[in-house]
Motif scaffolding. Structure first.
Motif, PDB file in Angstrom:
ATOM      1  N   PRO A 104     -43.225  -6.751 -33.432  1.00 32.52           N
ATOM      2  CA  PRO A 104     -43.259  -7.538 -32.194  1.00 32.52           C
ATOM      3  C   PRO A 104     -42.267  -8.707 -32.215  1.00 32.52           C
ATOM      4  N   CYS A 105     -41.770  -9.033 -31.047  1.00 34.40           N
ATOM      5  CA  CYS A 105     -40.862 -10.165 -30.884  1.00 34.40           C
ATOM      6  C   CYS A 105     -41.639 -11.361 -30.354  1.00 34.40           C
ATOM      7  N   TYR A 127     -40.857 -15.585 -29.017  1.00 38.00           N
ATOM      8  CA  TYR A 127     -39.838 -16.537 -28.588  1.00 38.00           C
ATOM      9  C   TYR A 127     -40.339 -17.946 -28.863  1.00 38.00           C
ATOM     10  N   ARG A 186     -35.318 -15.984 -30.296  1.00 37.49           N
ATOM     11  CA  ARG A 186     -36.068 -14.721 -30.422  1.00 37.49           C
ATOM     12  C   ARG A 186     -36.171 -14.359 -31.891  1.00 37.49           C
ATOM     13  N   GLN A 208     -43.983 -17.731 -27.267  1.00 37.46           N
ATOM     14  CA  GLN A 208     -44.257 -16.718 -26.251  1.00 37.46           C
ATOM     15  C   GLN A 208     -44.185 -15.342 -26.891  1.00 37.46           C
ATOM     16  N   ASP A 209     -44.916 -14.394 -26.315  1.00 33.64           N
ATOM     17  CA  ASP A 209     -44.885 -13.024 -26.832  1.00 33.64           C
ATOM     18  C   ASP A 209     -43.726 -12.250 -26.211  1.00 33.64           C
ATOM     19  N   GLU A 210     -43.682 -10.956 -26.456  1.00 34.71           N
ATOM     20  CA  GLU A 210     -42.578 -10.115 -25.973  1.00 34.71           C
ATOM     21  C   GLU A 210     -42.437 -10.135 -24.453  1.00 34.71           C
ATOM     22  N   ARG A 211     -43.560 -10.337 -23.768  1.00 41.60           N
ATOM     23  CA  ARG A 211     -43.528 -10.370 -22.298  1.00 41.60           C
ATOM     24  C   ARG A 211     -43.233 -11.762 -21.772  1.00 41.60           C
ATOM     25  N   ARG A 212     -42.906 -12.678 -22.696  1.00 43.66           N
ATOM     26  CA  ARG A 212     -42.605 -14.081 -22.375  1.00 43.66           C
ATOM     27  C   ARG A 212     -43.835 -14.824 -21.864  1.00 43.66           C
ATOM     28  N   LEU A 213     -45.010 -14.376 -22.276  1.00 49.89           N
ATOM     29  CA  LEU A 213     -46.258 -15.058 -21.938  1.00 49.89           C
ATOM     30  C   LEU A 213     -46.599 -16.022 -23.071  1.00 49.89           C
TER      31      LEU A 213
END
Length: 78
Positions: free
Chosen positions: A2-3, A5, A19, A58-63
């Motif tokens: 998982p990415c 940010y 990232r 933030q997670d991969e969905r930028r949440l």
């Protein structure tokens, strides 16, 4: 993997997201805490004034998934 940010936010500055890949949120938090500690050490050498702001994750969905308050980390160091 998982990415995540990392966003550094201070009173007069918002750094572009960095990232990074980690196996899970726990590892991302450990890395972010280390980055915050390093940032505070560098800041203290340049300016005696306290550093206020946060390192947002933030997670991969930028949440948003976590926030590390720089003042809290500074208190842990001192």
């Amino acid at each position: 993997m998982p990415c995540f940010y990392f966003h550094l936010r201070t009173a007069n500055h918002v750094e572009q997201a960095e990232r990074r890949e980690f196996p899970d949120l726990r590892e991302a938090l450990i890395a972010a805490n280390g980055a915050a500690r390093s940032l505070i050490h560098k800041h203290v050498r340049r300016a005696p004034a306290p550093l206020h702001g946060s390192l947002d994750i933030q997670d991969e969905r930028r949440l948003p998934v976590a926030r590390i308050m720089l003042a809290d980390v500074a208190r842990q160091i001192s």
